[in-house]
Design an enzyme around this catalytic site. Structure first.
Site, PDB file in Angstrom:
ATOM      1  N   HIS A 260      26.012 -10.163 -33.891  1.00 42.93           N
ATOM      2  CA  HIS A 260      26.065  -9.289 -32.718  1.00 42.93           C
ATOM      3  C   HIS A 260      26.946  -9.906 -31.631  1.00 42.93           C
ATOM      4  O   HIS A 260      27.859  -9.255 -31.107  1.00 42.93           O
ATOM      5  CB  HIS A 260      24.645  -9.056 -32.198  1.00 42.93           C
ATOM      6  CG  HIS A 260      24.563  -8.314 -30.905  1.00 42.93           C
ATOM      7  ND1 HIS A 260      24.142  -7.003 -30.829  1.00 42.93           N
ATOM      8  CD2 HIS A 260      24.823  -8.688 -29.616  1.00 42.93           C
ATOM      9  CE1 HIS A 260      24.157  -6.604 -29.575  1.00 42.93           C
ATOM     10  NE2 HIS A 260      24.575  -7.615 -28.816  1.00 42.93           N
ATOM     11  N   GLU A 261      26.670 -11.162 -31.300  1.00 48.14           N
ATOM     12  CA  GLU A 261      27.424 -11.819 -30.230  1.00 48.14           C
ATOM     13  C   GLU A 261      28.882 -12.047 -30.618  1.00 48.14           C
ATOM     14  O   GLU A 261      29.757 -12.099 -29.758  1.00 48.14           O
ATOM     15  CB  GLU A 261      26.763 -13.149 -29.862  1.00 48.14           C
ATOM     16  CG  GLU A 261      25.334 -13.028 -29.338  1.00 48.14           C
ATOM     17  CD  GLU A 261      25.220 -12.102 -28.133  1.00 48.14           C
ATOM     18  OE1 GLU A 261      26.209 -11.965 -27.377  1.00 48.14           O
ATOM     19  OE2 GLU A 261      24.146 -11.502 -27.952  1.00 48.14           O
TER      20      GLU A 261
ATOM     21  N   HIS B 152      30.943  -9.187 -29.343  1.00 47.27           N
ATOM     22  CA  HIS B 152      31.298  -9.329 -27.931  1.00 47.27           C
ATOM     23  C   HIS B 152      32.407 -10.368 -27.751  1.00 47.27           C
ATOM     24  O   HIS B 152      33.357 -10.167 -26.989  1.00 47.27           O
ATOM     25  CB  HIS B 152      30.075  -9.768 -27.121  1.00 47.27           C
ATOM     26  CG  HIS B 152      28.997  -8.737 -27.023  1.00 47.27           C
ATOM     27  ND1 HIS B 152      29.244  -7.425 -26.701  1.00 47.27           N
ATOM     28  CD2 HIS B 152      27.643  -8.838 -27.189  1.00 47.27           C
ATOM     29  CE1 HIS B 152      28.094  -6.755 -26.666  1.00 47.27           C
ATOM     30  NE2 HIS B 152      27.119  -7.592 -26.970  1.00 47.27           N
TER      31      HIS B 152
END
Length: 427
Positions: A21-22, A25
């Site tokens: 997920h990170e 980003h």
């Protein structure tokens, strides 16, 4: 040992999902020139970290999430607002403290690399990239499993025969209660591995068709079965019984009852079937996310010792325990256990996608909503020939973000306690 191993494997899968997920980003922020100072899995004290270039990569002690730190998340305070700061309400001081903490991270040479300076569409991509990485992982797992492994579907071959008649509303009944009548199938002589050929003169093509015929019938029926290469005709006396409604296990109806369970076989799905199934999964998961606040009474009751609902929300601890149960579930083959574990992990990623897309701070969806609003009001300003209103100041929403964070922390602690004292189990 299998339970412990399953918990460990699933826990590592959850950590990978957070890191994945990170990563969404991180890569998009760097792509648009935003300076990222930290990439961390977990919260709290740093256990391990290593700096590469301008970014510190590491793992923290509390593995319940993760984050990247981008400089310039909030725009600076407008000049006309300086005079109001001293006499402002307490929440304004909270806003300015958050703004000052962000500003202190910005060095003069990096002043052009702040997040708020990027165009709204770029900020939307950066904030949406994290949840969409979870969605990509979930869709990838489900697609691979459905197309390469398949879905267990019932057949017209008998797997087991009920010894007695028990209402479906009776919970946790593993043996026949005293005085319970024999099931129609047991009385008529059905056996495991019987293949049902026809029901009341109509040829049976599928379990769904056979189930419908049984539920719509009572009294003596004529059933032709194939057993050990021979064809036999059996005459069960079907009786009404309370059973779950098809496609709605929470509602019960009175239907015809025979007392057999079908065998299952794996059927690989087409791409069209996969799209339909994944769409249904997303819709069902979204409904469960919406229902999260209504689950608080169940969690409290479960902590108090009452039976926990099977669809009760679980956290990292509860999900990992389920992973341990799956790996130790000896009624499944090793391959089936691993498939079940990765599907469970895919379900978690689907939930992470939907929860993070909620349009509230501090979730990713809150930043996306702010960027969308900024884009809209700038276009409206141009349309009516008014001055550019500038970036939307998400710092002003920090009090809301703090309240939401406290609610999430309280809910997570409630789920954690329930997962420890009264966990959801496969059985």
């Amino acid at each position: 040992m299998l339970v412990v191993l399953g918990i460990l494997i699933f826990f590592l899968g959850l950590l990978f999902s957070i890191a994945w997920h990170e990563l969404g980003h991180l890569t998009t922020a760097k792509m648009f020139g935003v300076k990222v100072t930290q990439y961390m899995v977990g919260f709290g004290r740093t256990i391990f970290s290593r700096k590469k270039g301008e970014t510190e990569y590491g793992v923290k002690a509390v593995p319940f999430g993760g984050f990247i730190r981008m400089i310039g998340m909030f725009p600076p305070q407008k000049e006309q607002e300086y005079g109001r700061t001293a006499s402002s309400a307490p929440w304004r001081a909270m806003v300015e403290d958050a703004r000052q903490a962000v500003a202190e991270e910005v060095r003069p040479e990096d002043s052009h690399r702040q997040f708020y300076q990027r165009k709204p569409w770029k900020r939307i991509i950066v904030m949406a990239a994290g949840p969409f990485m979870n969605l990509i992982l979930a869709v990838g797992i489900f697609t691979t499993v459905l197309m390469a492994y398949g879905v267990a579907q019932p057949t017209t071959t008998v797997s087991s025969v009920s010894e007695c008649v028990v209402s479906a509303k009776a919970q946790n009944v593993s043996e026949c209660p005293e005085g319970a009548p024999k099931s129609p199938a047991a009385q008529a002589g059905f056996r495991p591995d019987d293949e049902i050929v026809s029901f009341n003169g109509e040829r049976v093509e599928s379990w769904q068709e056979l189930r419908g015929s049984i539920r719509n019938s009572t009294g003596t029926a004529t059933v032709v079965v194939e057993r050990d290469g021979r064809t036999l005709t059996l005459h069960p006396d079907l009786i009404p019984n309370t059973q779950p409604k098809i496609n709605d296990s929470d509602e019960y109806v009175e239907v015809g009852f025979l007392g057999i369970t079908p065998t299952q076989h794996l059927v690989r799905q087409s791409f069209g079937d996969v799209v339909t199934r994944i769409g249904s999964m997303i819709g069902m998961t979204a409904q469960k996310v919406v229902e999260l606040p209504s689950k608080v009474p169940d969690l409290v009751a479960a902590i108090g010792g009452q039976e926990r609902e099977s669809d009760s929300p679980v956290g990292v601890v509860g999900a990992s325990r389920l992973g341990g149960e799956v790996l130790s579930y000896d009624e499944l083959s090793v391959g089936a256990r691993m498939i079940t574990m990765v599907q469970l992990l895919a379900g978690v990623n689907l939930s992470l996608f939907l929860i993070n897309m909620l349009p509230i701070l501090p979730l990713d969806g809150g930043h996306i909503a702010g960027a969308l609003w900024e884009s809209l009001r700038r276009k409206l300003a141009r349309l009516v020939r008014r001055p550019d209103p500038g970036p939307f100041d998400t710092a002003k929403l920090m009090p809301v973000a703090y309240v939401v964070s406290l609610v999430f922390i309280a809910y997570s602690l409630l789920v954690l306690v329930a997962d420890i004292v009264n966990p959801v189990t496969l059985t």
